[in-house]
Write an enzyme that holds these catalytic residues in place. Structure first.
Site, PDB file in Angstrom:
ATOM      1  N   SER A  73      36.361  46.815  38.433  1.00 24.14           N
ATOM      2  CA  SER A  73      36.586  47.823  37.207  1.00 24.14           C
ATOM      3  C   SER A  73      35.968  47.360  35.822  1.00 24.14           C
ATOM      4  CB  SER A  73      38.353  47.732  37.246  1.00 24.14           C
ATOM      5  OG  SER A  73      38.618  48.574  38.262  1.00 24.14           O
ATOM      6  N   LYS A  76      34.162  50.314  34.287  1.00 19.75           N
ATOM      7  CA  LYS A  76      34.634  51.518  33.969  1.00 19.75           C
ATOM      8  C   LYS A  76      34.438  51.509  32.372  1.00 19.75           C
ATOM      9  CE  LYS A  76      38.279  51.549  37.542  1.00 19.75           C
ATOM     10  NZ  LYS A  76      39.662  51.134  37.853  1.00 19.75           N
ATOM     11  N   TYR A 198      31.515  55.986  42.225  1.00 19.29           N
ATOM     12  CA  TYR A 198      32.297  55.178  41.916  1.00 19.29           C
ATOM     13  C   TYR A 198      31.992  53.441  42.732  1.00 19.29           C
ATOM     14  CZ  TYR A 198      37.020  52.952  41.503  1.00 19.29           C
ATOM     15  OH  TYR A 198      37.911  52.133  40.943  1.00 19.29           O
ATOM     16  N   TYR A 250      45.668  47.484  33.282  1.00 18.47           N
ATOM     17  CA  TYR A 250      46.561  48.190  34.173  1.00 18.47           C
ATOM     18  C   TYR A 250      48.090  47.890  33.769  1.00 18.47           C
ATOM     19  CZ  TYR A 250      42.312  48.146  37.024  1.00 18.47           C
ATOM     20  OH  TYR A 250      41.170  48.019  37.192  1.00 18.47           O
ATOM     21  N   VAL A 268      38.939  43.340  39.783  1.00 14.59           N
ATOM     22  CA  VAL A 268      39.474  42.681  40.951  1.00 14.59           C
ATOM     23  C   VAL A 268      38.544  41.697  41.490  1.00 14.59           C
ATOM     24  CG1 VAL A 268      41.412  44.271  41.574  1.00 14.59           C
ATOM     25  CG2 VAL A 268      39.027  44.336  42.592  1.00 14.59           C
TER      26      VAL A 268
END
Ligand code: GLU
Length: 314
Positions: A73, A76, A198, A250, A268
């Site tokens: 991530s 992103k 993605y 998050y 992760v």
């Protein structure tokens, strides 16, 4: 150096990284690797690396800082940067900018909020960002790779096809999320194409050194530290940092602000990137994750780093 006194000289940072390493050593091996992506289940949990890149051009490292890992991530932030360049402020019609308070792959909020993901750094938000990039470029994957290689000054950076395939094969939740967003007409491209992009962005393999270099423009008001050229304007750099601070980890973003006090983004794969505005980028990698999907050792290391250096935005 005196604990808590801001300092960024090379000698001080070498000592700080030694102290951080000693502090987290007993924690290395704790947590769980991200086995929900089968290819990541085999990554040795006892790896640890850290790199600091400063705006003076210094690179300070410890441990396995040169070992490439799956950035997941963290990617992103790169795609958000590209999507903002492509669409500008219109992007915010399709994705929000509030913390979600939910897990990165949660479905619940999307139904209530009619397919507008809370922010670009949760999975559904990243699917919308991927869709924007696909619409703006016929060679989206190559463009992303080119951007990341240039930022990191490393032409050998690649996407691990095995990781991308492994995530696709087990990616039921991402497949559900993207289809759900599509059902609210918030994806223009084919859902499979969005997910393919993605999964490949998440499969970028980079080391702590690569990531520290690649994030320096966000510590430098959007300007590339090496060339002096603007990558993005200062206003955009400010906004991306703000999103990292409020949404980068998050439903642990509040805890990270409390403990670390810097814009951060985790993945992760066990990496966490932190930006110290006007000073440096700090990257930690250790694959054991806590219950919220953030590197357990990485969080402790950044906590210690900011305590020792006083480098925090607060
Ligand atoms: N590829 C991962 C997923 O979609 C990214 C999650 C993360 O790194 O936090 O589940």
């Amino acid at each position: 150096m005196n604990p808590g006194s801001p300092s960024s000289s090379r000698a001080d940072l070498v000592e700080v990284l030694d102290q951080v390493h000693a502090h987290v050593r007993p924690l290395i091996g704790q947590g769980k690797v991200a086995s929900y992506i089968p290819r990541l289940a085999n990554v040795p949990i006892d790896r640890f690396g850290m790199a600091v890149a400063t705006l003076e051009g210094e690179m300070i490292t410890i441990g396995a800082a040169d070992e490439p890992f799956s950035i997941q991530s963290i990617s992103k932030v790169f795609t958000l940067t590209l999507a903002l360049e492509a669409l500008g402020a219109d992007l915010w019609k399709r994705v929000g900018r509030e913390p979600s308070g939910n897990a990165f792959n949660s479905l619940v909020q999307l139904e209530r909020e009619r397919g507008i993901p809370r922010n670009p750094l949760i999975n559904a938000g990243a699917h919308v960002i991927a869709d924007v990039i696909l619409s703006s470029s016929p060679n989206a994957r190559e463009d992303l790779l080119g951007f990341v290689r240039e930022r990191a000054d490393n032409a050998t950076i690649s996407m691990d096809e095995d990781v991308a395939r492994s995530e696709r094969e087990a990616g039921f939740r991402n497949i559900a999320l993207a289809n759900f967003v599509r059902s609210f007409n918030n994806l223009d491209n084919d859902v499979d194409a969005v997910l393919d992009f993605y999964f490949h962005q998440c499969a970028l393999q980079m080391s702590c050194v690569d990531l520290a270099r690649a994030f320096l423009f966000l510590a430098n008001r959007g300007v590339c530290q090496r060339s002096g050229r603007a990558v993005i304007n200062p206003d955009r750099a400010k906004r991306i940092n703000a999103l990292m601070m409020t949404c980068g980890t998050y439903d642990a973003a509040g805890e990270f602000a409390f403990r670390v006090g810097l814009p951060v983004k985790s993945g992760v794969g066990g990496g966490i990137v932190a930006v110290v505005p006007n000073a440096m980028a700090v990257v930690v990698w250790s694959p054991g994750l806590d219950g919220k999907g953030n590197s357990l050792v990485g969080a402790a290391a950044l906590d210690r780093f900011t305590a020792l250096t006083g480098l925090s935005v607060f």
